[in-house]
Design an enzyme around this catalytic site. Structure first.
Site, PDB file in Angstrom:
ATOM      1  N   SER A  38      13.161  -9.178   3.246  1.00 29.60           N
ATOM      2  CA  SER A  38      12.234  -8.284   3.295  1.00 29.60           C
ATOM      3  C   SER A  38      10.689  -8.148   4.147  1.00 29.60           C
ATOM      4  O   SER A  38       9.648  -7.191   3.736  1.00 29.60           O
ATOM      5  CB  SER A  38      11.343  -7.970   1.666  1.00 29.60           C
ATOM      6  OG  SER A  38      13.225  -7.534   0.771  1.00 29.60           O
ATOM      7  N   LYS A  40       0.983  -3.684  -0.436  1.00 33.95           N
ATOM      8  CA  LYS A  40       1.987  -3.736  -1.014  1.00 33.95           C
ATOM      9  C   LYS A  40       2.124  -3.196  -1.975  1.00 33.95           C
ATOM     10  O   LYS A  40       1.741  -4.279  -3.332  1.00 33.95           O
ATOM     11  CB  LYS A  40       3.612  -4.296  -0.804  1.00 33.95           C
ATOM     12  CG  LYS A  40       4.877  -4.478  -1.376  1.00 33.95           C
ATOM     13  CD  LYS A  40       5.575  -5.950  -0.561  1.00 33.95           C
ATOM     14  CE  LYS A  40       7.383  -5.580  -1.626  1.00 33.95           C
ATOM     15  NZ  LYS A  40       7.914  -6.562  -0.524  1.00 33.95           N
ATOM     16  N   SER A  71      12.246  -4.742   1.639  1.00 37.34           N
ATOM     17  CA  SER A  71      11.380  -4.578   0.001  1.00 37.34           C
ATOM     18  C   SER A  71      10.365  -3.877   0.678  1.00 37.34           C
ATOM     19  O   SER A  71       9.415  -2.885  -0.225  1.00 37.34           O
ATOM     20  CB  SER A  71      11.185  -5.301  -1.202  1.00 37.34           C
ATOM     21  OG  SER A  71      10.573  -5.873  -1.241  1.00 37.34           O
TER      22      SER A  71
END
Length: 426
Positions: free
Chosen positions: A169, A76, A145
């Protein structure tokens, strides 16, 4: 809906050890899948084919060994990497090259893994989405996210990827994309080298296509054994809808009921309980704590780059002004009291089963969906596991969330493995 079925992380490690495949062959398969699907899914923010193949050849030449030997990872874009830029989902940090890997990346590399590239995150892991679409329907959000990581694993681009969770998330993108998502207990995986958003809430998690792979990956990152302990049958389960159920879609509630019924039919002990009323205050408390701590964590960006922050992020930061210091302390005290009560609430049960999301992934890419189903558990700091199970009326994935006491991550994973097997059995 994609039906592509690549190797699991465990299969890769086994075949690398047996020399029936090479890291380069594994990486080439991932890159071929990405080349085919990335124009539609948009999971990656940084990917260098030549660098990835060169690293694969280096690992092959060195005779790579380790718990993650030869496994390609998606990282990420909130997590620092030396090899690739890390922009934290913001134009402020375009081209930013960290001086070292985040601790969780260094651990994976030491276990033989290969960082394939950086996956899309929302802006500073908040609300403004990136380019990623849901791999099952590109008109729908993948969640946030950790959007790129969830989509990349769901679409067979990589077997494993990193996420982070401050509200929902990891669990929500896993639910929307139809993969396993695991958020460990707060503090279990070191956050050094991860862009902070909320000191009390931020937790590193993982995405995989089955529970055993998630356990392997999380075990490496936490420095603990990555194998799931053998479970003595199906777990004892508390079925809990939580106040979030009042806003859930009928299909999500029906999926939760169907999962409970199937597990009971297969011999699991399933009892239904409502959370104590005081827990309802945790939703507002998590929102306020997150706002206050985000305003603190992003002080530099607000002071020096305010015009490059999105309107939703500026609104989040502005909302912190209404939270007094006394209110913030009261929120933290409420969370502390409820953590102790949660242990008692579970009684002799192994896990709680509840909603992962309010329904299928919403249409549109301008937002990432409602994080309501994760806020409470993230504030409590307890481990959470999403298991995909069934589809909704639009053909998009649904599933259930399992929750355990803080520190009982292995018990949760063992329960999850047993539940996942029972739910997937024909």
């Amino acid at each position: 809906m994609t039906t592509f079925m690549p190797m699991s992380a465990r299969q890769i490690v086994e075949r690398i050890a047996q020399r029936t495949t090479t890291v380069e062959a594994v990486v080439r398969a991932c890159l071929e899948r990405i080349a085919e699907r990335e124009p539609t899914v948009g999971a990656w923010t940084w990917l260098n084919v030549d660098d990835a193949l060169a690293e694969a050849r280096r690992l092959d030449a060195a005779g790579v060994r380790g718990a993650l030997a030869g496994v390609p990872l998606g990282v990420k874009d909130l997590i620092d990497t030396v090899q690739y830029p890390t922009a934290y989902g913001s134009s402020i940090y375009a081209g930013h090259r960290p001086a070292w890997d985040a601790a969780c990346v260094a651990r994976a590399r030491a276990a033989g893994a290969l960082v394939l590239g950086k996956t899309v995150t929302t802006e500073f892991a908040t609300y403004c989405p990136g380019k990623t679409a849901n791999p099952h329907d590109p008109r729908a959000t993948p969640g946030g996210s950790s959007s790129g990581s969830a989509a990349a694993v769901a679409d067979g681009m990589v077997p494993l990827a990193y996420g982070t969770q401050t509200a929902a998330s990891v669990i929500r993108p896993a639910a929307y994309c139809g993969v396993v998502g695991f958020k460990p207990s707060f503090g279990r995986i070191c956050r050094a080298g991860v862009k902070p958003l909320s000191e009390s809430l931020d937790t590193i998690g993982v995405f995989a296509r089955d529970v055993a792979d998630a356990a392997l990956f999380a075990g490496v990152l936490s420095g603990r054994a990555g194998r799931i302990p053998a479970a003595a049958g199906l777990p004892r389960i508390v079925l809990c809808r939580t106040p979030a159920a009042e806003r859930a879609e009928p299909a999500a509630l029906a999926t939760l009921e169907a999962a409970a019924a199937r597990l009971a039919q297969k011999g699991a002990t399933v009892v239904e309980h409502d959370l104590p009323g005081v827990f309802e205050g945790l939703y507002a408390a998590q929102t306020e704590i997150m706002a206050v701590e985000a305003a603190e964590a992003l002080s530099h960006e607000v002071a020096c780059h305010a015009t490059q922050l999105s309107t939703p992020l500026r609104q989040l930061i502005a909302s912190a002004e209404s939270v007094t210091p006394d209110r913030y302390v009261a929120d933290q005290q409420l969370a502390q009291r409820c953590r102790a009560q949660f242990d008692t609430f579970l009684g002799d049960a192994d896990v709680l089963m509840t909603l992962s999301a309010l329904g299928e992934a919403p249409e549109g890419l301008a937002a990432t969906g409602d994080p309501l189903c994760g806020r409470l558990w993230t504030l409590l700091g307890v481990p959470c596991l999403h298991l995909p199970f069934g589809v909704g009326p639009r053909g998009l994935p649904l599933g259930v969330q399992l929750v355990a006491r803080h520190g009982e991550d292995e018990r949760l994973l063992a329960a999850g493995e047993a539940v996942f097997g029972a739910l997937c059995a024909r």
